[in-house]
Design a protein around this motif. Structure first.
Motif, mmCIF file in Angstrom:
data_model
loop_
_atom_site.group_PDB
_atom_site.id
_atom_site.type_symbol
_atom_site.label_atom_id
_atom_site.label_comp_id
_atom_site.label_asym_id
_atom_site.label_seq_id
_atom_site.Cartn_x
_atom_site.Cartn_y
_atom_site.Cartn_z
ATOM 1 N N THR A 216 -7.242 -16.758 10.951
ATOM 2 C CA THR A 216 -5.569 -16.464 12.282
ATOM 3 C C THR A 216 -4.515 -16.143 10.686
ATOM 4 O O THR A 216 -3.561 -15.866 11.771
ATOM 5 N N SER A 217 -4.860 -15.343 9.845
ATOM 6 C CA SER A 217 -3.338 -14.962 9.261
ATOM 7 C C SER A 217 -4.272 -13.071 9.690
ATOM 8 O O SER A 217 -5.262 -12.297 10.022
ATOM 9 N N GLU A 218 -2.945 -11.994 9.654
ATOM 10 C CA GLU A 218 -3.030 -10.704 9.230
ATOM 11 C C GLU A 218 -3.648 -10.575 7.889
ATOM 12 O O GLU A 218 -3.722 -11.480 7.638
ATOM 13 N N GLY A 219 -4.306 -8.831 8.121
ATOM 14 C CA GLY A 219 -5.159 -8.640 6.594
ATOM 15 C C GLY A 219 -3.502 -8.063 5.989
ATOM 16 O O GLY A 219 -3.040 -7.285 6.249
ATOM 17 N N LEU A 220 -4.035 -8.235 4.622
ATOM 18 C CA LEU A 220 -4.170 -7.831 3.270
ATOM 19 C C LEU A 220 -4.466 -6.770 2.531
ATOM 20 O O LEU A 220 -5.813 -6.917 2.336
ATOM 21 N N LEU A 221 -3.784 -5.828 2.583
ATOM 22 C CA LEU A 221 -4.773 -4.853 1.395
ATOM 23 C C LEU A 221 -4.642 -5.044 -0.117
ATOM 24 O O LEU A 221 -3.337 -5.239 -0.394
ATOM 25 N N LEU A 222 -5.173 -4.825 -0.861
ATOM 26 C CA LEU A 222 -5.736 -5.089 -2.239
ATOM 27 C C LEU A 222 -5.554 -4.106 -2.939
ATOM 28 O O LEU A 222 -6.380 -3.407 -2.537
ATOM 29 N N ASP A 223 -5.260 -4.847 -4.193
ATOM 30 C CA ASP A 223 -5.104 -3.551 -4.712
ATOM 31 C C ASP A 223 -6.013 -3.578 -5.781
ATOM 32 O O ASP A 223 -6.381 -4.708 -6.169
#
Length: 321
Positions: free
Chosen positions: A280-287
């Motif tokens: 249910t969340s937005e996508g988070l770009l990972l380091d």
């Protein structure tokens, strides 16, 4: 003009009405050439106008926004460390009052390029995750004609056990399984299934062909499978959001390290971008720092050590003399 009340036609007009106007070939070619030239001139004029028009100035993307509400297309997409991103997903769930046991997913964008025009072929793989996040068990079919081996397979949880009699039912889609394993003795008889099963056809490379039936069943009943989609992307779930953060991180790194084995380490890393999200969340770009295997750094250290040894050899030789 028609003569009044006579039905006659003036001399010479009848021939002009009956025969269509004739244009000489030379005149037709001249007209075609002129039209073609005019079309080229119009196209050239449009192209010159496009060149003369200055390109629109695009504002450089700004860094970190100073407010909670902002236009995302004006800012660079933020990149988060893995542990912080998992903590954010858990915080989103609390604020949104969504289901705490929802799945966590990753989208892996791949660099499949090799030297020249070659590239890594689309692949699928199966791994054993250090922390299981579902009670689902894969359906495994075992090919064997030995009754003792068949009994062992049933005792260790095989969904279907049989020999060549299963080939017909598989070809007609009457029998389907998540994974297919076989013992070496029966593999020559399974050739008709090669095109049907494709990547799921039993093979040593996939660890689905061997004599240790209990070991194969334990792996394939509990393994996690992922596949490359659209030639350069992997979408797969890795955990549940209510699991401890360290368990989610361990599962993610296990999958990423397995993906990295499909491209030689002397090329650029196969993982280009990595996004994590929940249902249910937005996508988070990972380091990617600390996520990708450290093979390249080890090779660099070995090269540096080799250079240092080469530099020390002349000094040692001069001392010995």
């Amino acid at each position: 003009a028609l003569a009044p009340r006579c039905g006659g036609i003036l001399p010479g007009l009848e021939q002009r009405l009956a025969l269509p106007a004739m244009v000489s070939p030379a005149t037709a070619r001249a007209y075609a050439a002129a039209a073609k030239t005019a079309k080229k001139d119009a196209k050239r004029t449009r192209q010159e106008k496009v060149r003369e028009t200055p390109p629109p100035r695009r504002r450089p993307l700004m860094g970190k926004p100073v407010d909670d509400v902002y236009l995302t297309w004006l800012y660079r997409r933020p990149c988060y460390p893995l542990e912080q991103a998992v903590g954010m997903l858990k915080k989103f769930q609390e604020l949104d009052f969504t289901h705490p046991k929802q799945f966590v997913y990753i989208n892996v964008f791949l660099d499949m390029a090799l030297q020249k025009k070659k590239k890594v072929d689309a692949f699928s793989s199966s791994v054993t995750l250090p922390h299981r996040f579902t009670d689902e068990v894969n359906k495994v079919l075992v090919f064997t004609e030995n009754e003792q081996e068949a009994e062992v397979a049933r005792e260790h949880g095989a969904a279907i056990v049989g020999g060549v009699e299963l080939i017909k039912w598989i070809l007609e889609d009457e029998i389907q399984a998540d994974f297919y394993v076989a013992v070496p003795a029966i593999i020559p008889k399974l050739i008709p299934l090669r095109n049907k099963l494709k990547r799921k056809y039993p093979s040593i490379r996939r660890n689905s062909l061997g004599s240790d039936i209990p070991k194969m069943l334990q792996f394939f009943r509990e393994c996690h499978e992922y596949t490359v989609e659209d030639e350069s992307m992997i979408k797969t779930r890795i955990a549940r959001l209510d699991m401890p953060t360290e368990h989610i991180i361990a599962n993610l790194k296990t999958i990423i390290h397995d993906i990295c084995t499909f491209k030689p380490s002397n090329f650029d890393p196969i993982v280009r971008r990595l996004v994590i999200r929940s249902s249910t969340s937005e996508g988070l770009l990972l380091d990617l720092e600390g996520i990708l295997p450290q093979v390249e750094k080890v090779e660099e250290k070995e090269e540096e050590n080799a250079v240092e040894e080469d530099q020390q050899k002349p000094v040692q030789e001069s001392l010995s003399t």
